[in-house]
Design a protein around this motif. Structure first.
Motif, PDB file in Angstrom:
ATOM      1  N   ARG A  72       0.815  -1.354   0.003  1.00 15.99           N
ATOM      2  CA  ARG A  72       0.054   0.096   0.060  1.00 15.99           C
ATOM      3  C   ARG A  72       0.911   1.208  -0.033  1.00 15.99           C
ATOM      4  O   ARG A  72       0.657   2.202  -0.720  1.00 15.99           O
ATOM      5  CB  ARG A  72      -0.799  -0.076   1.238  1.00 15.99           C
ATOM      6  CG  ARG A  72      -2.084  -1.045   1.102  1.00 15.99           C
ATOM      7  CD  ARG A  72      -3.019  -0.679   2.167  1.00 15.99           C
ATOM      8  NE  ARG A  72      -3.901  -2.046   2.323  1.00 15.99           N
ATOM      9  CZ  ARG A  72      -4.802  -2.338   1.418  1.00 15.99           C
ATOM     10  NH1 ARG A  72      -5.079  -1.460   0.254  1.00 15.99           N
ATOM     11  NH2 ARG A  72      -5.746  -3.338   1.584  1.00 15.99           N
ATOM     12  N   LYS A  75       2.309   1.859  -3.361  1.00 18.63           N
ATOM     13  CA  LYS A  75       1.268   1.479  -4.384  1.00 18.63           C
ATOM     14  C   LYS A  75       1.495   2.471  -5.642  1.00 18.63           C
ATOM     15  O   LYS A  75       1.363   1.953  -6.880  1.00 18.63           O
ATOM     16  CB  LYS A  75      -0.149   2.100  -3.840  1.00 18.63           C
ATOM     17  CG  LYS A  75      -1.382   1.883  -4.838  1.00 18.63           C
ATOM     18  CD  LYS A  75      -2.646   2.055  -4.245  1.00 18.63           C
ATOM     19  CE  LYS A  75      -3.094   3.481  -4.371  1.00 18.63           C
ATOM     20  NZ  LYS A  75      -4.329   3.631  -4.033  1.00 18.63           N
ATOM     21  N   ASP A  76       1.848   3.795  -5.501  1.00 20.10           N
ATOM     22  CA  ASP A  76       1.922   4.479  -6.599  1.00 20.10           C
ATOM     23  C   ASP A  76       3.224   4.043  -7.526  1.00 20.10           C
ATOM     24  O   ASP A  76       2.980   3.978  -8.934  1.00 20.10           O
ATOM     25  CB  ASP A  76       2.624   5.893  -6.317  1.00 20.10           C
ATOM     26  CG  ASP A  76       1.011   6.523  -5.784  1.00 20.10           C
ATOM     27  OD1 ASP A  76      -0.140   5.867  -5.831  1.00 20.10           O
ATOM     28  OD2 ASP A  76       1.135   7.682  -5.087  1.00 20.10           O
ATOM     29  N   LYS A  94      -3.475   1.187 -10.289  1.00 23.17           N
ATOM     30  CA  LYS A  94      -3.483   1.307  -9.069  1.00 23.17           C
ATOM     31  C   LYS A  94      -4.678   0.295  -8.297  1.00 23.17           C
ATOM     32  O   LYS A  94      -4.218  -0.170  -7.137  1.00 23.17           O
ATOM     33  CB  LYS A  94      -3.922   2.753  -8.525  1.00 23.17           C
ATOM     34  CG  LYS A  94      -2.697   3.777  -8.976  1.00 23.17           C
ATOM     35  CD  LYS A  94      -3.196   5.087  -8.601  1.00 23.17           C
ATOM     36  CE  LYS A  94      -1.834   6.008  -9.001  1.00 23.17           C
ATOM     37  NZ  LYS A  94      -2.159   7.474  -8.921  1.00 23.17           N
ATOM     38  N   ASN A  95      -5.691   0.192  -8.994  1.00 21.64           N
ATOM     39  CA  ASN A  95      -6.622  -0.490  -8.327  1.00 21.64           C
ATOM     40  C   ASN A  95      -6.186  -1.841  -8.143  1.00 21.64           C
ATOM     41  O   ASN A  95      -6.379  -2.819  -7.192  1.00 21.64           O
ATOM     42  CB  ASN A  95      -7.802  -0.712  -9.359  1.00 21.64           C
ATOM     43  CG  ASN A  95      -8.974   0.061  -9.454  1.00 21.64           C
ATOM     44  OD1 ASN A  95      -8.624   1.155  -8.389  1.00 21.64           O
ATOM     45  ND2 ASN A  95      -9.676   0.445 -10.473  1.00 21.64           N
ATOM     46  N   GLU A  98      -3.847  -2.472  -5.278  1.00 22.40           N
ATOM     47  CA  GLU A  98      -4.700  -2.475  -4.023  1.00 22.40           C
ATOM     48  C   GLU A  98      -5.301  -3.598  -3.896  1.00 22.40           C
ATOM     49  O   GLU A  98      -5.206  -4.479  -2.657  1.00 22.40           O
ATOM     50  CB  GLU A  98      -5.895  -1.453  -3.990  1.00 22.40           C
ATOM     51  CG  GLU A  98      -5.412  -0.170  -3.379  1.00 22.40           C
ATOM     52  CD  GLU A  98      -6.587   0.979  -3.390  1.00 22.40           C
ATOM     53  OE1 GLU A  98      -7.883   0.750  -3.510  1.00 22.40           O
ATOM     54  OE2 GLU A  98      -6.210   2.123  -3.371  1.00 22.40           O
ATOM     55  N   ALA A 101      -3.056  -6.375  -2.322  1.00 18.00           N
ATOM     56  CA  ALA A 101      -3.090  -6.035  -0.688  1.00 18.00           C
ATOM     57  C   ALA A 101      -4.352  -6.545  -0.017  1.00 18.00           C
ATOM     58  O   ALA A 101      -4.099  -7.368   0.862  1.00 18.00           O
ATOM     59  CB  ALA A 101      -2.803  -4.713  -0.554  1.00 18.00           C
ATOM     60  N   ASN A 102      -5.474  -6.430  -0.716  1.00 18.55           N
ATOM     61  CA  ASN A 102      -6.741  -6.773  -0.181  1.00 18.55           C
ATOM     62  C   ASN A 102      -6.781  -8.189  -0.106  1.00 18.55           C
ATOM     63  O   ASN A 102      -7.137  -8.850   0.954  1.00 18.55           O
ATOM     64  CB  ASN A 102      -8.089  -6.305  -1.003  1.00 18.55           C
ATOM     65  CG  ASN A 102      -7.956  -4.820  -1.235  1.00 18.55           C
ATOM     66  OD1 ASN A 102      -7.835  -4.067  -0.323  1.00 18.55           O
ATOM     67  ND2 ASN A 102      -8.952  -4.263  -2.100  1.00 18.55           N
ATOM     68  N   GLU A 105      -4.487  -9.521   2.624  1.00 14.73           N
ATOM     69  CA  GLU A 105      -5.324  -9.229   4.121  1.00 14.73           C
ATOM     70  C   GLU A 105      -6.349  -9.958   4.241  1.00 14.73           C
ATOM     71  O   GLU A 105      -6.398 -10.594   5.409  1.00 14.73           O
ATOM     72  CB  GLU A 105      -5.631  -7.890   4.117  1.00 14.73           C
ATOM     73  CG  GLU A 105      -4.353  -6.773   4.396  1.00 14.73           C
ATOM     74  CD  GLU A 105      -4.516  -5.384   4.096  1.00 14.73           C
ATOM     75  OE1 GLU A 105      -3.772  -4.450   4.067  1.00 14.73           O
ATOM     76  OE2 GLU A 105      -5.900  -4.879   3.497  1.00 14.73           O
TER      77      GLU A 105
END
Ligand code: NDP
Length: 474
Positions: A72, A75-76, A94-95, A98, A101-102, A105
Motif C-alpha cells: 500500500r 502503491k504509486d 492502482k486498483n 490495491e 494487498a486486499n 489481508e
C-alpha cells in the motif's frame, strides 16, 4: 529471478527484454531461466518447506499482513511499473495493486480458521482430521492481471503453509518480481517464495514436471491449461486451472438500459478488453436494442485511447504484438466478409506506428451472424459484438452455446427471470445487474473449458491442503 530471497542471474547467463506496449521502449532485461534454474528454485522451496509449515498460521499472517502494508505504501511506484509493462491506464493499475494487498489481508484474516475436525464413529471410535500443507506449489501467471492473479495464488498457498515457485508471464515479469521483493522485505523466510522468469514452454513445463512440485495453480489460455493438466497428470499432481472465457451479457426489455450500457462499456473495455471475465458477447432483447446500442455507442465514442501513464486515458494499448495482430486481423476479416456492421472504431488510431504502441480503437459491431469468430472465439481485445434476441429463452440458449463457462451476466428487474438465469446460465459466476466484479471473499472460477477449481474465498484454502484422517479406538 529470485531464489532464496535474493535476485539471481540465470544459469545460462542470458536475458530477455521487457518492453512498454504503449511506446515500444525497453523497460528492463530479466534473466532467461532454464530447467536448471527451475531445479534450483524448487530445491530452495523444498528446503524451506518444513520450517514454513511448522510456523503457526498466525505467524504467517503477520508477515503477509506486513507485506500488504508495504505494498500500500509503494502503491504509486508499483502501479507505474505495472502500467509500463502491461499497458493498462494508471488508475486501473492502482486498483490492481490495491487488489493484491486486499487479497493478502483477506487470507491473513482466515489464518485462525485453518483447523481439522473431530468425529465420533460407532463402536467407541474417534476420528480426527488434520489439514496439512501440500509442500512446494507452482504458480503460473498470465500477463493481463499479473499482480492480482499472483495474490490469488500466493495468498492461500502461503497462509496454509506451502512454499511457492512462481513463473510470471514473459511480457510482465517486473511487477511480480517487485511484489516478491516486498514479501522478502516483510520478513518472508528465504526460499518460501521464489520466482523463475523465462519461456512457458521450457521454464513453465519444467516446473509442472518437477517431482517436488505437488500442486500447480495455472491461469492462462484454455489450450495451455490442457497441456499443463496433461503434464500434471503424469505426476498425479493437484491442479487449479483458471482459463479463458467468452462471457455473455443478457439484457432484457425491463432492464435499466442506461446502467446496462455502462455495464457493457466497463465490462468490455476495462484493461483494453483483456480480462478473462470481460463482456465478450451481448444478447439484447429486440424491443430495447436500439436504445441500448445508441447509449453504448455514445459511451464508446467518449473513451480516450492512449499511453496509460498519460492523464485521462480510459483505454491503453493491447499488451503485445500477437494480440494486436489478432484483433486487427479479426476485425479486417469481419469487414471483408461483411460479417456485421462496425458502428464505431474498427481500426488502429491515426498516427499509431508499427511496434510503437499496440493501440486499437474501441469497437462496436452489430448484426453479427451466429457463426462469426467474434462470437465463437475468446476475443481478448476492445471489440464488442451485440446480437438481438426475441426473449430470455433464446438469450440463454445463445449464451450457453460456447465451450467456455467462466462468467455470465443478466440484466433485468424481474425476479422470475433472475431465478431462471441463475438456474440455467452455465457459468462459474453469474452476475445480476452487474458484470466483472470479483472480491477476495467470493469463490471464483469456471466450468467447461474455463477450468477447474476455485480461487478466492475460503474454498481456495482447500486447494492447497490435504486432509489427513487419524482413526483411534480407545
Ligand atoms: P498463456 O496460456 O499463453 O500463458 C499463461 C502463462 O503460462 C504464462 O506465464 C506463460 O508463459 C505460461 N505458459 C505458456 N506455455 C506454457 C506451457 N506449455 N507450460 C506451462 N506454462 C506455460 O495465457 P496468456 O498469458 O496469453 O493469458 C491470457 C489468457 O489467460 C486468456 O485466455 C485469459 O482468459 C486467461 N485468463 C483467465 C483467468 C481466469 O481466472 N479464468 C484470469 C485471467 C486470464 P510465457 O508468458 O513465457 O509464454
Amino acid at each position: 529471478m529470485q531464489i532464496n530471497g535474493k535476485a539471481v542471474e540465470a544459469c545460462g547467463g542470458e536475458f530477455f527484454d521487457v518492453k512498454n506496449p504503449a511506446t515500444g521502449e525497453l523497460i528492463d532485461r530479466v534473466p532467461m531461466g532454464s530447467e536448471n534454474d527451475v531445479d534450483m528454485a524448487v530445491g530452495a522451496a523444498a528446503a524451506a518447506s518444513g520450517g514454513w509449515a511448522a510456523t503457526s498460521p498466525q505467524q504467517r499472517g503477520v508477515i503477509l499482513y506486513r507485506a500488504a502494508g508495504i505494498v500500500r505504501q509503494k502503491k504509486d511506484e508499483l502501479a507505474v511499473l505495472l502500467t509500463r509493462e502491461q499497458g493498462k491506464p494508471l488508475f486501473e493499475a492502482k486498483n490492481e495493486i490495491e487488489g493484491f494487498a486486499n487479497v493478502l489481508e483477506y487470507y491473513c484474516g482466515l489464518a485462525g480458521s485453518l483447523r481439522g475436525d473431530f468425529v465420533t464413529v460407532p463402536q467407541n471410535g474417534y476420528a480426527f482430521t488434520a489439514k496439512k500443507p501440500l509442500g512446494v506449489c507452482a504458480a503460473i501467471i498470465p500477463w493481463n492481471m499479473p499482480a492480482l492473479i499472483m495474490a490469488w495464488k500466493i495468498g492461500p498457498a502461503l497462509i496454509s503453509g506451502n512454499t511457492v515457485v512462481l513463473k510470471p508471464a514473459s511480457n510482465t515479469p517486473l511487477t511480480n518480481l517487485a511484489l516478491a521483493s516486498v514479501l522478502n522485505e516483510a520478513g518472508l523466510p528465504a526460499g518460501v517464495l521464489n520466482v523463475v522468469t523465462g519461456p512457458g514452454n521450457s521454464v513453465g513445463e519444467a516446473l509442472v514436471r518437477s517431482r517436488e512440485v505437488k500442486k500447480i495453480s495455472f491461469t492462462g489460455e484454455s489450450g495451455t491449461g490442457k497441456r499443463v493438466a496433461e503434464l500434471a497428470a503424469g505426476g498425479m499432481k493437484r491442479v487449479t486451472l483458471e482459463l479463458g472465457g467468452s462471457d455473455p451479457m443478457l439484457v432484457c426489455d425491463d432492464a435499466e438500459i442506461e446502467s446496462a450500457a455502462i455495464g457493457a462499456l466497463r465490462g468490455r473495455f476495462y484493461n483494453c478488453g483483456q480480462t478473462c471475465t470481460a463482456v465478450k458477447r451481448v444478447y439484447v432483447f429486440e424491443s430495447v436494442a436500439e436504445e441500448f446500442i445508441k447509449k453504448l455507442e455514445a459511451g464508446i465514442r467518449n473513451l480516450r485511447v492512449g499511453n496509460g501513464l498519460d492523464g485521462n486515458i480510459s483505454v491503453g494499448p493491447l499488451n503485445n504484438l500477437s494480440q494486436w495482430e489478432y484483433v486487427k486481423g479479426l476485425v479486417t476479416e469481419i469487414k471483408e466478409k461483411d460479417e456485421g456492421k462496425v458502428l464505431t472504431g474498427g481500426k488502429v488510431p491515426e498516427g499509431c506506428e508499427y511496434e510503437k504502441g499496440y493501440f486499437f480503437e474501441p469497437s462496436l459491431v452489430v448484426d453479427v451472424p451466429r457463426d462469426s469468430r467474434l462470437l465463437n472465439e475468446e476475443v481478448f481485445g476492445p471489440v464488442l459484438p451485440v446480437v438481438t434476441v426475441k426473449d430470455l429463452d433464446e438469450a440463454i440458449e445463445e449464451a450457453n452455446n460456447t465451450r467456455y463457462g467462466l462468467g455470465a451476466s443478466l440484466w433485468t428487474k424481474n425476479l422470475d427471470r433472475i431465478r431462471t438465469g441463475c438456474e440455467k446460465l452455465n457459468a462459474g459466476v453469474v452476475w445480476i445487474n452487474q458484470h466483472l466484479k470479483v472480491a477476495p471473499e467470493v469463490p471464483f472460477g469456471g466450468v467447461k473449458e474455463s477450468g477447474m477449481g476455485r480461487e478466492n474465498g475460503p474454498d481456495a484454502l482447500l486447494e492447497y491442503m490435504d486432509t489427513k484422517t487419524i482413526m483411534l479406538k480407545v
